[in-house]
Scaffold this motif. Structure first.
Motif, mmCIF file in Angstrom:
data_model
loop_
_atom_site.group_PDB
_atom_site.id
_atom_site.type_symbol
_atom_site.label_atom_id
_atom_site.label_comp_id
_atom_site.label_asym_id
_atom_site.label_seq_id
_atom_site.Cartn_x
_atom_site.Cartn_y
_atom_site.Cartn_z
ATOM 1 N N LYS A 143 -57.349 35.740 -9.188
ATOM 2 C CA LYS A 143 -58.285 36.679 -9.359
ATOM 3 C C LYS A 143 -58.541 37.938 -8.197
ATOM 4 O O LYS A 143 -57.484 37.716 -6.980
ATOM 5 C CB LYS A 143 -59.533 36.105 -8.499
ATOM 6 C CG LYS A 143 -60.049 35.045 -9.638
ATOM 7 C CD LYS A 143 -60.253 35.420 -10.892
ATOM 8 C CE LYS A 143 -60.892 34.248 -11.809
ATOM 9 N NZ LYS A 143 -61.127 34.481 -13.634
ATOM 10 N N GLU A 144 -58.852 38.998 -8.052
ATOM 11 C CA GLU A 144 -58.543 39.798 -7.297
ATOM 12 C C GLU A 144 -59.956 39.897 -5.830
ATOM 13 O O GLU A 144 -60.920 40.268 -6.629
ATOM 14 C CB GLU A 144 -58.095 41.177 -7.804
ATOM 15 C CG GLU A 144 -58.306 42.262 -6.858
ATOM 16 C CD GLU A 144 -58.251 43.205 -7.420
ATOM 17 O OE1 GLU A 144 -56.991 44.066 -7.807
ATOM 18 O OE2 GLU A 144 -58.873 44.741 -6.655
ATOM 19 N N GLY A 145 -59.849 39.233 -5.170
ATOM 20 C CA GLY A 145 -61.278 39.473 -4.223
ATOM 21 C C GLY A 145 -61.068 40.752 -2.701
ATOM 22 O O GLY A 145 -62.091 41.397 -2.606
ATOM 23 N N CYS A 146 -59.949 41.032 -2.858
ATOM 24 C CA CYS A 146 -60.061 41.864 -1.427
ATOM 25 C C CYS A 146 -58.305 43.287 -1.690
ATOM 26 O O CYS A 146 -58.311 44.474 -1.389
ATOM 27 C CB CYS A 146 -59.271 41.455 -0.190
ATOM 28 S SG CYS A 146 -57.936 40.698 -0.273
ATOM 29 N N ALA A 147 -57.340 42.075 -2.690
ATOM 30 C CA ALA A 147 -56.184 43.706 -2.544
ATOM 31 C C ALA A 147 -55.033 44.221 -2.227
ATOM 32 O O ALA A 147 -54.371 45.034 -1.270
ATOM 33 C CB ALA A 147 -56.413 44.395 -3.647
ATOM 34 N N CYS A 176 -49.633 35.874 -1.728
ATOM 35 C CA CYS A 176 -50.419 36.766 -2.211
ATOM 36 C C CYS A 176 -49.960 37.618 -3.547
ATOM 37 O O CYS A 176 -48.797 38.140 -3.496
ATOM 38 C CB CYS A 176 -50.978 37.509 -1.422
ATOM 39 S SG CYS A 176 -51.964 37.066 -0.533
ATOM 40 N N CYS A 222 -55.543 35.739 -5.358
ATOM 41 C CA CYS A 222 -54.360 35.699 -5.288
ATOM 42 C C CYS A 222 -53.092 35.101 -5.697
ATOM 43 O O CYS A 222 -51.904 35.127 -6.248
ATOM 44 C CB CYS A 222 -54.486 37.490 -5.758
ATOM 45 S SG CYS A 222 -53.393 37.579 -4.326
ATOM 46 N N GLY A 232 -54.175 41.240 0.670
ATOM 47 C CA GLY A 232 -53.819 39.736 1.408
ATOM 48 C C GLY A 232 -54.945 38.902 2.323
ATOM 49 O O GLY A 232 -54.234 38.298 2.811
ATOM 50 N N ASP A 233 -55.948 39.446 2.708
ATOM 51 C CA ASP A 233 -56.953 39.212 3.384
ATOM 52 C C ASP A 233 -57.811 37.397 2.606
ATOM 53 O O ASP A 233 -58.629 36.755 3.035
ATOM 54 C CB ASP A 233 -58.138 39.714 3.645
ATOM 55 C CG ASP A 233 -57.230 40.889 4.027
ATOM 56 O OD1 ASP A 233 -56.419 40.753 4.815
ATOM 57 O OD2 ASP A 233 -58.150 41.763 3.874
ATOM 58 N N CYS A 234 -58.154 37.156 1.344
ATOM 59 C CA CYS A 234 -58.980 36.377 0.683
ATOM 60 C C CYS A 234 -57.795 35.103 -0.241
ATOM 61 O O CYS A 234 -58.942 33.895 0.209
ATOM 62 C CB CYS A 234 -60.088 37.094 -0.103
ATOM 63 S SG CYS A 234 -59.620 37.777 -1.442
ATOM 64 N N GLY A 235 -56.158 35.504 -0.585
ATOM 65 C CA GLY A 235 -55.915 34.569 -0.907
ATOM 66 C C GLY A 235 -56.162 34.130 -2.189
ATOM 67 O O GLY A 235 -55.930 33.413 -3.184
ATOM 68 N N CYS A 287 -51.069 39.846 -4.400
ATOM 69 C CA CYS A 287 -51.716 41.258 -4.422
ATOM 70 C C CYS A 287 -50.456 42.476 -3.491
ATOM 71 O O CYS A 287 -50.373 43.204 -3.023
ATOM 72 C CB CYS A 287 -53.560 41.448 -4.302
ATOM 73 S SG CYS A 287 -53.134 40.865 -2.235
HETATM 74 S S1 FES Z 1 -56.645 39.755 -4.016
HETATM 75 FE FE1 FES Z 1 -57.296 38.771 -1.725
HETATM 76 S S2 FES Z 1 -55.167 38.530 -1.027
HETATM 77 FE FE2 FES Z 1 -54.239 39.434 -2.594
#
Ligand code: FES
Ligand code: FAD
Ligand code: FES
Lengths: 286, 760, 158
Positions: free
Chosen positions: C39-43, C60, C50, C45-48, C62
């Motif tokens: 999944k893309e939560g932030c693109a 990550c 991906c 590197g902050d949410c993991g 992304c």
């Molecule tokens: S989408 Fe959030 S860390 Fe990659």
């Protein structure tokens, strides 16, 4: 946007030097890709240096250590010996981002991103690390504290890259430590970072020290006054106070979303003391 | 037919595996951004770089000429809407504002406000096209802070906004949209009886819901005006209503399918991308997919209000609260409609008080329009009150739990906001906290312990559920409220128990808007509460139908047949006449006995009992850096009846951790330029796993008499107490009363220094 | 310039794809290979959300370019279950109700597997720090930590 992944330093520097448009080195990409996504940089050429063996190696070198610029934090941590000799450098590199970021982020990238808050840089400076640079004109060595000139400004010429870092030989009873302040426990950029490296004699008196501060000035600082404040002492309370005062005096921070001037100055002193105490403890028992 | 009674397998109260679980642990579940259609275009939004600017002109010609660009839309593609207030979750909205929020008209009112959108054959082309749109702005002075926005000389956002709720009607427009007030008893008389009075002013920062899934929508509109939409939302029927209105389409022509939803917490109760995707698709005649970036989520979707709150409370020497006053000023963002009303109503709701007066102001400023966030409005006002309650306890030398117990609202208490409470569980939660080992463990220096209670109403609302008995005796359950955290499991458990079929034989899905009657959205902690009522209703129909079929099959009269325990049985003196039949038995003969067996539960659920909770927290302050570590945390909350205890605990734990973030580190940081500086997860600091301890959850069950199983909504109350509990623990640790959120390290360190509280 | 032609291994299968330089591995997985479990939560590197492993290393996706992964081995959430059987982590996440909305779950599972491959008996603290790059806004992490511990115990028993 062009992408190249050369296998030699010479090819990499030539590609970078010859590029007409903006060219960027890609190491772990944990800064570069974020900046590309946010349209902060739009390079015409990306040169991935991870296929160059020299940037990926950790080797013993004339009694010290040589760490490739594209070695990741995770690889540093997994190295069987480095952790014992340079615990501060390894712990600093390991504070960068999450486990996922650790799998990619490199020392070279941390330095060359040009952020005064980069975690591994104060530790490298305290360690007396010297960067080996390579460019179209050949190679040269530069102490890490001289690589960064200011936010996003480096002493690298066009086409020049950091190939590796050399950590000097370690006298007996030496160690180092790195501490940073962040509001959370992880996943934050340092509001203040402090690296301390020191050597003690058999009696426990500090004979040599280097202290470096991050995130409190436009660049990461080597604070000689802070080192002088503790050399010759056993880090008793007065020496601690001198260290705190010297560290604070060196700060020239800004107010930003991550912290206030007042806060940064105050905490720089606290962390300098705490990091020095950890380094001292490690040195005595090493 | 004789009286029906249920007594199935007893799944309710057990920890079943959720029916949608396997898809979610294998990556198969489709969330908002996971849908694609052949020939789809990618849509992108151009957003205002200015916090406040008049839009003089928009020239899209260059963008339209870019090869690959198939449609560009601006304010001209949406008809203006008359001013009309409609309920949105627990808040109100106005179509006149909605149309302006999805696409700026006269003015851009916050950084990130949508100004135009494009659909192109690739994301890269769409991005390039945005740069080719020429917007001429006349930049205006902006105002961010609520108190500044209320000043007479503040830049005014809307020339036609005159404060409602004041007499006489103001003759000048202002940023104060309305004033609300509730009064119970006589506040002056109350204070006259008080032996102690504590008055404090509090400030809270706006915080974002922080769902991990960004908004996403995929739309396709055909030439005849029929539209299909897939999106992540808390209410696809609401999305349908809004989109029909904004696009001038018939409701029946829009079919909305709610994808799996990656968190909402109130933030996905409104529309952002959905009408834009539809308008682009209508223009381009191709499907259009739109997904927000994280930065867009922070800059353009609703956080909740930041606020300034003044509280004044009086108590007698022995601890009886005799008067409570509060004045709340809530940011609404760029358009009116902050949750100040529920904030006003909840402020003193946990307590049995005779004299209460609460005033609220709804204030607009140049920041994104707020959206609901878990118990909207309540955490802010209750934080202030719970802090003052703690201070009163300290002044009077009373135990904070005892003091709360002494004043706790209970069955029969008349709430300041109107109703008399039925059975509620505040005292039980206080009691169970008091009995924990946690409450009785000693603390060390620089550690502190805090307690606070919280209240949330919960709502019911329009709900529709179908139950279909399939040929093999399995049951298909269709609900119309998106499942954010285990709803399908809860509804399937109720259905299984009601119909006495195995839980695994019930397959619940969330139906699209064409498959069920209107369902209000998932919000107000209503979905499990009202959905389960509708399931009971549908099951009742099925059981009655089966009894009728049995009468025919067995040739018995209605009163000789009944659903008992787990099946339809002949009863009384004909008890031996026929073999009792289970649902599966009826399934086999459905064709011969009258056709498909279907139940349809539809209702406007009433009687959602409030849920009250009490939280207990231990923390440690680093006196040299101001850093706060949460050491231990216990939640006790009244769930009425926990259908699925693990998911109820999950609500408690998740709400507590969101509250921890709100209390300690989360905030919107604006520069002097009115731009948001921390529009990303790195600097918008939500708690990460290593920031928090285990969260002990104590389920208190005081049955809600208005629900067949005693259920109450549980989802929102858990975010109410943490702010006060943590502030109270901070006071306990440092002796300092913190009145401003977040209690981030620089603030804490500054306060320690100013108050002379130091490590040495 | 022309797209890159990349050959790699994803969940044991040989794949080849074309991508632009600026496309991330996450873009490639989701949009080109249609593996939408990451999944893309932030693109950024902050949410993991991906999270994938690249030659066994947790990253990550992304923050990796698609053109970088030539010749490399990628494991995603879609490859976690072994044949018909769920991985013990998947089972324990379900049993412990370690997911509410489930958007973070693929990332947590991939990250947790990487942890258990290196540390078969992690403490609570080790689990929490290892997973600090995976944001979950719903659960408060409590049940996730319990599920990982329980899965570790199951795996240790073999
Ligand atoms: S989408 Fe959030 S860390 Fe990659
Ligand atoms: C979620 C997240 C959390 C983070 N947390 C932290 C943190 O806690 N502390 C911290 O310090 N940083 C943090 N960062 C920033 C980043 O991870 C580090 O700076 C990292 O060390 C960068 O290394 P990299 O190899 O990924 O660099 P890249 O992104 O590859 O490169 C960074 C810059 O340096 C240049 N460059 C890279 N290598 C060389 C070289 N050898 N010679 C010349 N130029 C080069 C690149 O062109 C680029 O401009 C975080 C990033 C993310 C995404
Ligand atoms: S379960 Fe929703 S974000 Fe983790």
């Amino acid at each position: 946007m062009r992408y190249e992944a050369p296998e030699t330093v010479e090819r990499a520097t030539a590609l970078l030097a010859e590029s007409a448009g903006e060219a960027r080195v890609l190491a772990g990409g944990t800064d570069l890709l974020v900046q590309m996504r946010a349209d902060v940089v739009e390079p015409a050429l990306i040169v991935d240096i991870k296929r160059i063996a020299e940037t990926r190696a950790i080797t013993e070198d004339r009694g010290g250590w040589r760490i490739g610029a594209a070695v990741t934090g995770a690889e540093l941590k997994e190295h069987p010996r480095l952790q014992q000799v340079w615990p501060g450098v390894v712990e600093a590199a390991n504070l960068i981002g999450s486990t996922q970021v650790q799998g990619r982020a490199t020392l070279g990238g941390n330095l060359c991103n040009g952020s005064p808050a980069a975690d591994s840089v104060p530790a490298l400076i305290a360690a007396g690390a010297v960067a080996t640079l390579a460019g179209p004109q050949g190679r040269r060595e530069l102490p890490v504290e001289d690589v960064m000139l200011g936010p996003r400004r480096l002493a690298l010429g066009k086409g020049e890259i950091v190939v590796s870092f050399r950590l000097p030989p370690r006298p007996p009873r030496s160690s180092d430590a790195y501490l940073r302040f962040i509001p959370r426990t992880e996943m934050d950029i340092a509001v203040v970072g402090v690296g301390v490296s020191l050597t003690v004699d058999a009696s426990g008196t500090i004979t040599d020290a280097r202290v470096s501060l991050g995130a409190v000035a436009p660049r990461v600082l080597l604070v000689r006054e802070a080192a002088a404040a503790i050399v010759g002492s056993r880090l008793d309370r007065p020496a601690q106070d001198r260290l705190e005062a010297a560290a604070r005096a060196a700060c020239a921070p800004i107010d930003d979303k991550r912290g206030t001037v007042e806060f940064r100055i105050q905490v720089a002193g606290v962390l300098a003391r705490r990091a020095a105490l950890i380094a001292l403890d490690r040195a005595r028992t090493s | 037919m004789a009286e029906t009674q249920s007594n199935g397998h007893g799944y309710v109260g057990t920890r079943t595996i959720r029916p949608d679980g396997v898809d979610k642990v294998t990556g198969r579940a489709r969330f908002g951004a996971d849908f694609n259609l052949p020939g789809q275009l990618i849509g992108r939004v151009l957003r205002s770089p200015h916090p406040h600017a008049r839009i003089v002109a928009i020239d899209t010609s260059k963008a339209e000429a870019l090869p690959g660009v198939k449609a560009v839309i601006t304010r001209d593609d949406f008809a203006d809407q008359p001013s009309e207030f409609i309920p949105a979750g627990e808040m109100m909205m106005n179509y006149k504002d909605v149309v302006r929020n999805v696409m700026a008209r006269e003015k851009a009112l916050y950084e990130g406000h949508a100004v135009a959108a494009v659909a192109a054959t690739s994301a890269a082309i769409a991005k390039r096209a945005l740069k080719l749109i020429d917007v001429t702005y006349e930049v205006l002075p902006h105002v961010i802070d609520v108190v500044e926005a209320m000043r007479p000389d503040a830049p005014v956002l809307h020339d036609d906004l005159f404060t409602a709720g004041v007499e006489p009607k103001p003759d000048k427009p202002s940023n104060i949209a309305k004033r609300v007030e509730i009064v119970l008893g006589d506040i002056e008389a109350g204070f006259a009886k008080a032996d102690v009075v504590v008055e404090r002013e509090f400030k809270t920062a706006p915080v974002h819901q922080g769902y991990i899934e960004p908004h996403a929508a995929l739309a396709t509109v055909s030439e005849d005006g029929s539209a299909e939409l897939w999106c992540c939302t808390q209410g696809h029927f609401i999305v349908r209503a809004h989109c029909a209105r904004l696009l001038g389409l018939d409701i029946a022509r829009i079919r909305v399918t709610a994808s799996e939803i990656g968190g909402g917490f109130g933030g996905k109760t409104v529309v952002y991308l959905e009408p834009l995707a539809l308008a682009l698709s209508r223009k381009a005649k191709r499907p259009v997919k739109m997904v927000m970036s994280r930065e867009e989520v922070f800059k353009a979707s609703g956080p909740t209000s930041g606020a300034t709150v003044r509280v004044k409370m009086g108590a007698t020497r022995d601890g009886k609260f005799v008067a409570g006053f509060a004045e709340l000023k809530y940011q609404a963002g760029a358009f009116q409609g902050s949750p100040v009303q529920p904030g006003v109503m909840c402020a003193y709701a946990p307590y049995d008080m005779e004299n209460v007066k609460v005033i609220g102001y709804d204030v607009v400023s140049n920041r994104p329009k707020v959206a609901a966030y878990r118990a909207p409005g309540a955490p802010i006002s209750e934080f202030a009150v719970e802090s003052v309650v703690d201070e009163i306890a300290k002044k009077l030398g009373l135990d904070p739990i005892e003091l709360r117990m002494m004043n706790a609202a209970r069955e029969g208490t008349k709430a300041a906001y109107g109703p008399k409470f039925g059975p509620i569980g505040l005292e039980e939660t206080l009691n169970s906290i008091k009995k924990t080992e946690h409450w009785n463990t000693p603390l060390r220096k620089w550690q502190g312990r805090g307690v606070a209670s919280g209240f949330w109403f919960n709502i019911g609302g329009e709900t529709c559920v179908s139950l279909t008995v399939n040929e093999d005796g399995t049951v298909s359950l269709m609900a119309g409220t998106p499942d954010i955290g285990g709803l399908r499991a809860s509804l399937a458990m109720i259905a299984a128990d009601e119909l006495s079929v195995e839980y695994d034989k019930v397959r619940p899905i969330i139906g699209d808007t064409g498959s069920l009657g209107f369902n209000f959205l998932t919000g107000g902690s209503r979905s499990a509460f009202s959905g389960s009522m509708a399931v009971v209703e549908a099951a009742k129909q099925i059981k009655a139908d089966c009894c009728a079929r049995a009468c025919k099959l067995w040739d018995l009269k209605p009163e000789q047949v009944a659903w008992e325990r787990d099946r339809v049985r002949p009863i009384g003196d004909v008890a031996d006449k026929a073999k009792p039949m289970s649902i599966a038995d009826f399934a086999k003969v459905a064709g011969k006995t009258g056709g498909p067996i279907v139940g349809y539960g539809r209702l406007n659920a009433q009687g959602a009992g409030p849920s009250l909770g009490t939280h207990l927290v231990d923390l440690e302050v680093d006196p040299e850096t101001g850093r706060v570590t949460i050491l231990r945390y216990t939640v006790a909350q009244d769930a009425g009846r926990a259908i699925h205890p693990a998911y109820v605990e999950g609500q408690f734990q998740g709400g507590a951790v969101q509250g921890i973030g709100w209390a300690l580190n989360e905030e919107y940081v604006y520069g002097a330029d009115g731009k948001l500086q921390n529009a990303g997860f790195l600097d918008y600091r939500m708690p990460v796993a290593s920031d928090v301890p285990m969260i002990d959850a104590i389920l208190v069950e005081v049955a809600n008499p208005k629900h067949p199983y005693g259920v109450r909504g549980v989802g929102e109350t858990p975010i109410v107490p943490p702010l006060g509990a943590i502030a109270n623990a901070m006071e306990n640790a440092t002796g300092i009363r913190f009145t401003e959120l977040p209690m981030s390290p620089p603030k804490v360190l500054k306060a320690l220094k100013e108050q002379g509280v130091t490590a040495k | 310039m022309a797209k890159h032609h990349v050959e790699a291994t994803v969940n044991g299968d040989a794949v080849e794809f074309l991508c632009e330089t600026e496309e991330t591995l996450l873009d490639v997985l989701r949009d080109t290979l249609h593996l939408t479990g990451s999944k893309e939560g932030c693109a950024s590197g902050d949410c993991g959300a991906c999270s994938v492993t690249l030659d066994g290393r947790l990253v990550c996706s992304c923050l990796v370019l698609g053109c970088e992964v030539g010749g490399r081995r990628i494991e995603t959430i879609e490859g976690l279950a072994e044949g018909e059987a769920l991985h013990p982590l998947q089972k324990k996440f379900l049993e412990h109700a370690a997911l509410q909305c489930g958007i973070c779950t693929p990332g947590f599972l991939v990250a947790s597997r990487a942890l258990l491959e290196r540390n078969s008996n992690p403490t609570d603290t080790e689990i929490r720090y290892w997973l600090a790059g995976n944001l979950c806004r719903c659960t408060g992490y409590d049940k996730i930590v319990s599920a990982v511990k329980d899965a570790a115990a199951t795996l240790r028993k073999g």
